[in-house]
Scaffold this motif. Structure first.
Motif, PDB file in Angstrom:
ATOM      1  N   GLN A  88     -36.812   3.234   9.046  1.00 42.21           N
ATOM      2  CA  GLN A  88     -36.701   4.614   9.199  1.00 42.21           C
ATOM      3  C   GLN A  88     -36.398   5.259   7.901  1.00 42.21           C
ATOM      4  O   GLN A  88     -36.806   6.610   7.542  1.00 42.21           O
ATOM      5  CB  GLN A  88     -35.247   5.000   9.742  1.00 42.21           C
ATOM      6  N   HIS A  89     -36.094   4.737   6.547  1.00 44.84           N
ATOM      7  CA  HIS A  89     -35.692   5.087   5.289  1.00 44.84           C
ATOM      8  C   HIS A  89     -36.433   4.402   4.359  1.00 44.84           C
ATOM      9  O   HIS A  89     -36.121   4.502   2.952  1.00 44.84           O
ATOM     10  CB  HIS A  89     -34.445   5.323   5.062  1.00 44.84           C
ATOM     11  N   THR A 235     -29.736  11.811   2.435  1.00 45.50           N
ATOM     12  CA  THR A 235     -30.602  10.683   2.002  1.00 45.50           C
ATOM     13  C   THR A 235     -29.755   9.568   1.206  1.00 45.50           C
ATOM     14  O   THR A 235     -29.805   8.414   1.055  1.00 45.50           O
ATOM     15  CB  THR A 235     -31.946  10.953   1.439  1.00 45.50           C
ATOM     16  N   HIS A 239     -28.816   5.645   1.886  1.00 44.26           N
ATOM     17  CA  HIS A 239     -28.920   4.703   0.748  1.00 44.26           C
ATOM     18  C   HIS A 239     -27.766   4.101   0.342  1.00 44.26           C
ATOM     19  O   HIS A 239     -27.658   2.698   0.021  1.00 44.26           O
ATOM     20  CB  HIS A 239     -29.935   4.942  -0.170  1.00 44.26           C
ATOM     21  N   GLY A 268     -28.403   8.765   9.379  1.00 45.76           N
ATOM     22  CA  GLY A 268     -29.582   9.509   9.275  1.00 45.76           C
ATOM     23  C   GLY A 268     -30.250  10.056  10.864  1.00 45.76           C
ATOM     24  O   GLY A 268     -31.251  10.525  10.963  1.00 45.76           O
ATOM     25  N   ARG A 272     -33.204  12.988  11.963  1.00 52.58           N
ATOM     26  CA  ARG A 272     -34.540  12.220  12.494  1.00 52.58           C
ATOM     27  C   ARG A 272     -34.764  13.297  14.026  1.00 52.58           C
ATOM     28  O   ARG A 272     -35.937  13.716  14.087  1.00 52.58           O
ATOM     29  CB  ARG A 272     -34.377  10.705  13.006  1.00 52.58           C
TER      30      ARG A 272
END
Length: 453
Positions: A88-89, A235, A239, A268, A272
């Motif tokens: 996904q990231h 974001t 992370h 997230g 999405r």
């Protein structure tokens, strides 16, 4: 490593290694014949019996039932989550490798974990653009789901296959699968959540014909129920949680690592879903350009909301520019050529000189707006030539069929026809066929625009 074999194999192997008879293992609570049936695979122990046997055999219930120790299982669960975060990231190719490693570790004794890892790998292949390999993987999973519905659900696989077949150019197969999924979803009255949104995304790509068709009616309903929600760029938070999860795993705190990874995935999810709904809204708006004014006004609201979603993420510049082009087409359909030209210019500014089908389309919109304002055909043709050059650059980079590029070539051919550039029109239509995977067009033949649609 996980133990090989079935529950019965593990019971028998542990019993023999401890030099116990079946009667000794059965003790006063069970019969030796019942133990024999378990070892032969003719009976599956209940959770209570499994705990009792595990105590007498000196192992954990988890190992007896699944062939994996609790620590190994939680580490495998953590691996699944980190692979999902990579998908996904991060890097889908790395995600595919990690999911593949989990498949090997889980083995057949842990069919549920292995199935979820194979599903993750199939999704990773699709995210890389390896559509043929993704279709093969999804088809295997769908067969497994039919044989073992307790491991995998068929519906998400059907939706994924519809999407993949559409991208591979097999529109008929894609449409059949989407229709099958729609029947299931309607039976469940499902209008929210990832499955409903993914199906709507597949349907808006595969459906043709009337806007009142069952598929497009479902798409409109999904947009009415869910709208296009605003998205916050989280974001850095995602992370940060991901890195903390990795650090916890390195410190051998697997339970905390799993919790942090779950938090990162959940953080997230809203963005999405917003991206997916924004994409559906834009696809619907493209269809609405040819509909009545009321439909275009509703589509304009959705496209504006979609544009706002993408504008908050620098990595979504291409999608943001695409939303501006859709809005420009809606302005053109309403007779606002100046507004359309401004929006197309804003799309080119957003792309900052990057080439691609979106930038070529923006030039097509500018040419069409110029023609609508009565600009001389020769001046509009200059803008069309710029779009042609951009598309020619892409031709050297992509050897596989690409429906989006084929569509832009076809639109370029239509506009060349409007300005009276017959040679440019024929060449653009031929390129449209090539981009769609048809490469045996007779040199010099005149191609009707309908063939490239």
């Amino acid at each position: 490593m996980p133990s090989q074999g079935t529950i019965g194999d593990r019971v028998r192997g542990l019993r023999l290694s401890r030099r116990m008879s079946q009667a000794q293992l059965a003790g006063p609570d069970l019969s030796d014949s019942y133990v024999s049936l378990i070892e032969s695979g003719k009976r599956t122990p209940t959770p209570v019996v499994a705990r009792l046997l595990a105590e007498r055999l000196g192992c954990t219930t988890e190992f007896l039932l699944h062939g994996i120790e609790p620590r190994q299982r939680i580490d495998t669960e953590l691996g699944l989550r980190h692979a999902e975060l990579e998908l996904q990231h991060g890097d889908p190719s790395v995600a595919a490798e990690r999911f593949g490693e989990i498949v090997k570790v889980a083995g057949e004794e842990n069919a549920m974990l292995a199935a979820h890892a194979r599903l993750g790998r199939a999704r990773s292949l699709e995210a890389q653009g390896r559509i043929g390999a993704a279709v093969e993987a999804f088809e295997r999973l769908r067969r497994e789901a039919a044989a073992h519905p307790e491991r995998l659900a068929d519906l998400p696989l059907t939706v994924a296959l519809s999407r993949c077949y559409q991208r591979a150019g097999d529109t008929l197969r894609a449409r059949d699968l989407a229709a099958h999924a729609l029947t299931q979803v309607n039976h469940l009255a499902l209008t929210q959540g990832e499955i409903a949104v993914e199906l709507a995304a597949a349907l808006v790509e595969t459906e043709v014909g009337s806007a009142q068709s069952p598929g497009l009616s479902y798409v409109r309903h999904i947009l009415a129920v869910n709208g296009v929600p605003a998205a916050v760029n989280r974001t850095l938070e995602i992370h940060s949680l991901w890195e903390a999860s990795v650090a916890a795993a390195q410190g051998e705190d697997s339970a905390l690592a799993v919790r942090l990874a779950d938090d990162a995935i959940a953080t997230g999810r809203p963005a999405r879903m917003a991206f997916r709904l924004a994409g559906i809204a834009l696809d619907w708006a493209r269809l609405a350009v040819s509909l009545d004014q009321a439909s275009r006004e509703a589509a304009c609201e959705l496209a504006t909301a979609a544009s706002g979603v993408y504008a908050g993420f620098t990595e979504k510049a291409r999608e943001h520019a695409g939303s501006l082009v859709v809005l420009a087409r809606l302005r053109l359909a309403d007779g606002d050529s100046d507004g359309a030209a401004d929006l197309a210019g804003s799309a080119l500014d957003t792309l900052a000189g990057r080439s691609g089908p979106v930038s070529a389309t923006a030039h097509l919109v500018r040419a069409e707006a110029a023609l609508a304002r009565g600009t001389a055909a020769r001046k509009a043709e200059v803008t069309l030539d710029i779009a042609r050059d951009l598309l020619n650059d892409l031709r050297t980079e992509r050897s596989h069929p690409d429906r989006e590029i084929a569509r832009v070539w076809r639109e370029l051919g239509d506009l060349y026809g409007r300005v009276g550039a017959g040679e440019g029109q024929t060449g653009a239509y031929r390129r449209a066929l090539e981009a769609a995977g048809v490469r045996d067009a007779v040199v010099g033949m005149t191609v009707d625009s309908a063939l490239a649609r």
